[in-house]
Design an enzyme around this catalytic site. Structure first.
Site, mmCIF file in Angstrom:
data_model
loop_
_atom_site.group_PDB
_atom_site.id
_atom_site.type_symbol
_atom_site.label_atom_id
_atom_site.label_comp_id
_atom_site.label_asym_id
_atom_site.label_seq_id
_atom_site.Cartn_x
_atom_site.Cartn_y
_atom_site.Cartn_z
ATOM 1 N N GLU A 49 0.877 -1.208 -0.136
ATOM 2 C CA GLU A 49 -0.251 -0.011 -0.113
ATOM 3 C C GLU A 49 0.997 1.219 0.019
ATOM 4 O O GLU A 49 1.730 1.492 0.929
ATOM 5 C CB GLU A 49 -0.743 0.080 1.481
ATOM 6 C CG GLU A 49 -1.829 -1.060 1.203
ATOM 7 C CD GLU A 49 -2.728 -0.806 2.421
ATOM 8 O OE1 GLU A 49 -3.645 -1.805 2.694
ATOM 9 O OE2 GLU A 49 -2.535 -0.106 3.288
ATOM 10 N N ASP A 60 -5.142 8.830 10.539
ATOM 11 C CA ASP A 60 -4.005 8.154 11.066
ATOM 12 C C ASP A 60 -3.447 8.542 12.432
ATOM 13 O O ASP A 60 -3.636 9.815 12.878
ATOM 14 C CB ASP A 60 -2.899 8.566 9.865
ATOM 15 C CG ASP A 60 -3.018 7.766 8.825
ATOM 16 O OD1 ASP A 60 -2.948 6.734 8.791
ATOM 17 O OD2 ASP A 60 -3.146 8.300 7.493
ATOM 18 N N TYR A 174 -11.129 -4.478 3.153
ATOM 19 C CA TYR A 174 -10.267 -4.076 4.298
ATOM 20 C C TYR A 174 -10.980 -3.738 5.592
ATOM 21 O O TYR A 174 -11.876 -3.013 5.612
ATOM 22 C CB TYR A 174 -9.350 -2.614 3.888
ATOM 23 C CG TYR A 174 -8.284 -2.441 4.570
ATOM 24 C CD1 TYR A 174 -8.390 -2.068 6.088
ATOM 25 C CD2 TYR A 174 -7.116 -1.879 4.092
ATOM 26 C CE1 TYR A 174 -7.329 -2.002 6.916
ATOM 27 C CE2 TYR A 174 -5.893 -1.276 5.012
ATOM 28 C CZ TYR A 174 -6.121 -1.478 6.269
ATOM 29 O OH TYR A 174 -5.049 -0.972 6.883
#
Lengths: 267, 146
Positions: A49, A60, A174
């Site tokens: 990725e 994040d 995912y």
């Protein structure tokens, strides 16, 4: 079928599990990324990725935030990441997934990105902050260019949303292991099991789990439940700590190998 | 009835000097919303500045983007200095200490009033200035000397 689809076919055929490695492209500088990817692949990473740095990375944690800041300071843009991908593709057939926030994509243009990404040898795209309810136009543009679209499913995703995620995802789905942002954790969340079950009941696509995974023990435990495991912050932290060190690539390779051993011998 | 929105003109027109989203912003997505966003050519969100914390943000509320695109409302900007002066004037003449955000609207009303005799202005003083007293003191040191 993209390299991502072919990877999961091979894994299934061989009775193996996949290790997905995330790094922020352009960290510590764009010229360094291809060598880091090569090191990950030598260590056994099955899919890479490539994270596109963004000024406001709401998904994040601090480790990847800092990587994004370093990459932006080194002049990395979405266009730079495509150039990096093209460079990697010259010497490797590893599946590449573009991992990006939405705004740089809007600015670049959906169709233009789809075409340029396909030309650069990228296999698929994941938008961290786009809601799947509004993903139709994006998914159509990517699919026209022959790219996979991977969506994130979280423990808090509603059944209706899981349906849409299954509908719009190609390549794999995912699964986010827990609520919150990216970053290493000591233990795995209990939320993974139920999420895997929910997703299995509505899709035959391969499943990968990410967020909070940093140890071979985590890899071992998740490898019993899903087709692939994603590790990000642990790689990015290693890059951060050793960016000035000529042994960085060797360390990255050996850490990848260590994680991969978590899966044990092929079934 | 005319609708006028007043953004934060900050201390200049360069990137990072203001938070006037309709001056240089382009449609984009930040934190899940689609609206006018101050950003660079690569879609990276710009830094902003305003003396008013509540206006110091790169994106404008989507309702304003809609009113702007419909041309139902007009959007202008007031500088930090204009907002501070307007706040002082309103405090002295009416005994109302406006929030710095609202002071931008007061500043625009003051600019327009001389040429609009006989018209009625409604200024939305959406917040009170008690929270901004420290910033008023910093910018008007003479007030402490009295």
């Amino acid at each position: 079928m993209t390299r991502i689809g072919r990877l999961f076919e091979c894994l299934k055929r061989d009775g193996r599990k996949g290790l997905v490695a995330y790094i922020t492209a352009g960290d510590p500088e764009p010229a360094r990324t291809p060598a880091l990817v090569e090191a990950l692949v030598r260590g056994g990473a099955d899919l890479i990725e490539l994270g596109v740095p963004f000024s406001d990375p709401i998904a994040d944690g601090p480790v990847i935030q800092r990587a994004g800041e370093r990459a932006l300071a080194a002049g990395t843009s979405l266009k730079t990441v495509l150039e990096i991908a093209a460079g990697i593709r010259e010497g490797s057939e590893v599946p590449l997934l573009l991992f990006t926030y939405l705004n740089p994509v809007i600015r670049y243009g959906l169709d233009r990105l789809a075409q340029d990404a396909a030309r650069a040898g990228i296999d698929g795209c994941l938008l961290t902050d786009a809601s799947v309810e509004e993903a139709g136009e994006y998914a159509a543009a990517m699919h026209r260019a022959g790219l996979d679209t991977v969506f994130l499913a979280a423990p808090t995703s509603t059944p209706r949303r899981l349906q849409l995620i299954a509908q719009y995802s190609t390549g794999f789905v995912y699964l986010v292991s827990r609520t919150g942002v990216t970053g290493e954790r000591d233990s795995l969340s209990a939320a993974v099991g139920p999420l895997v079950q929910s997703m299995r009941s509505i899709t035959g696509l391969p499943l990968a789990v990410g967020f909070g995974i940093s140890k071979p023990e985590h890899v071992a435990e998740l490898g019993r439940q899903v087709e692939a495991v994603v590790v990000g912050s642990a790689f990015v932290r290693l890059i951060e700590r050793n960016a000035g060190n000529s042994s960085l690539e060797i360390q990255l390779e050996s850490f990848t190998r260590e994680l991969k051993r978590g899966f044990g011998a092929p079934a | 009835m005319e609708l006028i929105g007043v953004e934060a003109g900050g201390r200049g027109s360069g990137a990072g000097e203001h938070a006037a989203r309709f001056r240089g912003g382009a449609p984009g997505v930040l934190q899940g919303a689609y609206s006018y966003l101050l950003q660079d050519e690569n879609g990276q969100v710009s830094l902003t500045h305003s003396v008013s914390a509540g206006l110091d943000y790169a994106m404008i509320g989507p309702e304003h983007a809609w009113l702007h695109d419909l041309e139902r409302a007009e959007y202008v900007a007031a500088s930090d200095a204009e907002a501070l002066d307007a706040a002082r004037l309103l405090s002295r003449t009416e005994g109302i200490i406006p929030a710095l955000e609202s002071a931008h609207a007061v500043a625009e009303a003051l600019k327009r009033a001389p040429a609009a005799k006989g018209r009625i202005f409604v200024v939305n003083v959406s917040g009170r200035g008690d929270k901004d007293v420290d910033i008023y003191r910093e910018n008007f040191p003479e007030l402490d000397e009295r």
